[in-house]
Design a protein around this motif. Structure first.
Motif, PDB file in Angstrom:
ATOM      1  N   UNK A  16       0.836  -1.210   0.000  1.00 26.16           N
ATOM      2  CA  UNK A  16       0.000   0.000   0.000  1.00 26.16           C
ATOM      3  C   UNK A  16       0.869   1.258   0.000  1.00 26.16           C
ATOM      4  N   UNK A  17       1.867   1.260   0.856  1.00 25.25           N
ATOM      5  CA  UNK A  17       2.770   2.415   0.958  1.00 25.25           C
ATOM      6  C   UNK A  17       3.546   2.607  -0.341  1.00 25.25           C
ATOM      7  N   UNK A  18       3.967   1.478  -0.961  1.00 23.89           N
ATOM      8  CA  UNK A  18       4.710   1.579  -2.221  1.00 23.89           C
ATOM      9  C   UNK A  18       3.844   2.181  -3.320  1.00 23.89           C
ATOM     10  N   UNK A  19       2.589   1.726  -3.409  1.00 23.73           N
ATOM     11  CA  UNK A  19       1.669   2.292  -4.383  1.00 23.73           C
ATOM     12  C   UNK A  19       1.417   3.770  -4.093  1.00 23.73           C
ATOM     13  N   UNK A  20       1.282   4.096  -2.811  1.00 23.67           N
ATOM     14  CA  UNK A  20       1.045   5.481  -2.398  1.00 23.67           C
ATOM     15  C   UNK A  20       2.218   6.376  -2.816  1.00 23.67           C
ATOM     16  N   UNK A  21       3.434   5.902  -2.552  1.00 23.03           N
ATOM     17  CA  UNK A  21       4.621   6.669  -2.907  1.00 23.03           C
ATOM     18  C   UNK A  21       4.767   6.805  -4.425  1.00 23.03           C
ATOM     19  N   UNK A  22       4.431   5.722  -5.143  1.00 18.15           N
ATOM     20  CA  UNK A  22       4.492   5.769  -6.601  1.00 18.15           C
ATOM     21  C   UNK A  22       3.522   6.811  -7.150  1.00 18.15           C
ATOM     22  N   UNK A  51      -7.417   8.695  -0.522  1.00 19.54           N
ATOM     23  CA  UNK A  51      -6.625   9.843  -0.093  1.00 19.54           C
ATOM     24  C   UNK A  51      -5.999  10.554  -1.298  1.00 19.54           C
ATOM     25  N   UNK A  52      -5.507   9.770  -2.256  1.00 19.91           N
ATOM     26  CA  UNK A  52      -4.905  10.333  -3.467  1.00 19.91           C
ATOM     27  C   UNK A  52      -5.966  11.048  -4.308  1.00 19.91           C
ATOM     28  N   UNK A  53      -7.144  10.435  -4.437  1.00 24.97           N
ATOM     29  CA  UNK A  53      -8.218  11.046  -5.222  1.00 24.97           C
ATOM     30  C   UNK A  53      -8.632  12.385  -4.639  1.00 24.97           C
ATOM     31  N   UNK A  54      -8.729  12.452  -3.322  1.00 27.21           N
ATOM     32  CA  UNK A  54      -9.118  13.698  -2.660  1.00 27.21           C
ATOM     33  C   UNK A  54      -8.023  14.756  -2.822  1.00 27.21           C
ATOM     34  N   UNK A  55      -6.769  14.312  -2.762  1.00 24.86           N
ATOM     35  CA  UNK A  55      -5.650  15.234  -2.947  1.00 24.86           C
ATOM     36  C   UNK A  55      -5.677  15.836  -4.348  1.00 24.86           C
ATOM     37  N   UNK A  56      -5.945  14.997  -5.352  1.00 25.87           N
ATOM     38  CA  UNK A  56      -6.025  15.479  -6.723  1.00 25.87           C
ATOM     39  C   UNK A  56      -7.176  16.463  -6.905  1.00 25.87           C
TER      40      UNK A  56
END
Length: 297
Positions: A16-22, A51-56
């Motif tokens: 999960x963290x690796x995908x998040x960082x990528x 979290x990524x979708x909301x950030x975008x």
């Protein structure tokens, strides 16, 4: 069993963290491109992480807001430049006519004591003309900053033409010109900008110089070097300060200088990707402009 479960959980967390960082790295690269380039792009991602979708979404809202503000500012600046252009041209004609009438009146001996008053009016009209000239120069800088009108320019001949225009004024102020102009190749440049540079520099020499004036054009393998020198009453402690907007060496303001002259020259030279330097001794002020060989044909 517990150890196996914890191992799976740890593995999933690491994935999960690796995908998040990528995803964050990809977003950072997109954001860097958007910041540095003129583009209408927005941030995109195929990530399923909430979290990524909301950030975008939040970042894209900010990007759209900034773009709207930027476009509105560009439109306002364009309108302002157009307004300044219209005003300066509208004022220039009646100002020229008024100045012409005062020149006629100054030559009329029958006006007697009124000559002094007319002279003051003429001086004021001349000052206003200078200020309008500065506004026109600033407008030119903004317009040329968008797109230079490049063409082949015979720089040697252009400099001679401008020196011829100012020659009598130098003679009248007892600043006889020493001229040394090398023949140069055609320069790929903006003729209007070059003309404004020469006019501003020569005007500055007449305004602040005394006793001595020299103009040189030197051709080198990598550059064209323009040297302008004139005599001064006293050394200027920090010549580079004269490039600052509204800075003038005449602290008394006796000549109504705005201090914009050399600042405008610097802006125009930089539009041509050239270099400009100032230097001063006890009795000589020197301005050097260098145009690099990349601008030559």
């Amino acid at each position: 069993m517990l150890t196996w479960f914890l191992g799976i959980a740890l593995l999933l967390t690491i994935i999960y963290v690796m995908f998040l960082l990528f995803d964050l790295r990809e977003i950072l690269q997109q954001l860097k491109f958007i910041v540095t380039e003129e583009t209408n792009a927005e941030l995109v991602s195929t990530s399923k992480i909430l979290l990524i979708r909301r950030l975008l979404d939040q970042n894209n809202q900010l990007i759209r807001k900034n773009k709207k503000y930027y476009q509105e500012q560009r439109q306002k600046e364009k309108q302002l430049h157009q307004l300044l252009s219209n005003l300066t041209h509208d004022l220039k004609t009646p100002l020229t006519v008024s100045s012409g009438y005062t020149q006629i009146l100054l030559k009329d001996p029958s006006l007697g004591e009124k000559q002094e008053m007319i002279q003051k009016i003429d001086n004021s009209l001349t000052s206003i003309s200078h200020y309008l000239g500065y506004l026109m120069e600033y407008n030119l800088i903004q317009e040329k900053g968008v797109a230079l009108e490049l063409e082949q320019v015979d720089v040697s001949e252009l400099l001679r033409e401008n020196l011829f225009t100012y020659y009598e004024e130098f003679q009248e102020q007892e600043m006889p010109l020493s001229i040394e102009i090398a023949e140069t190749d055609l320069l790929i440049s903006d003729r209007t900008v070059l003309q404004r540079i020469f006019q501003n520099v020569l005007g500055n020499m007449l305004k602040h110089g005394q006793g001595y004036s020299e103009v040189k054009l030197i051709k080198e393998s990598e550059a064209l070097i323009f040297q302008f020198k004139n005599g001064i009453a006293e050394r200027i402690i920090d010549p580079q300060e004269l490039f600052q907007r509204f800075m003038t060496e005449d602290s008394s303001r006796a000549n109504k200088s705005t201090g914009l002259g050399l600042h405008i020259v610097k802006e125009l030279v930089e539009l041509l990707e050239g270099d400009i330097q100032l230097a001063s001794t006890e009795s000589i002020f020197e301005l050097t402009i260098t145009l690099k060989s990349s601008q030559r044909q």
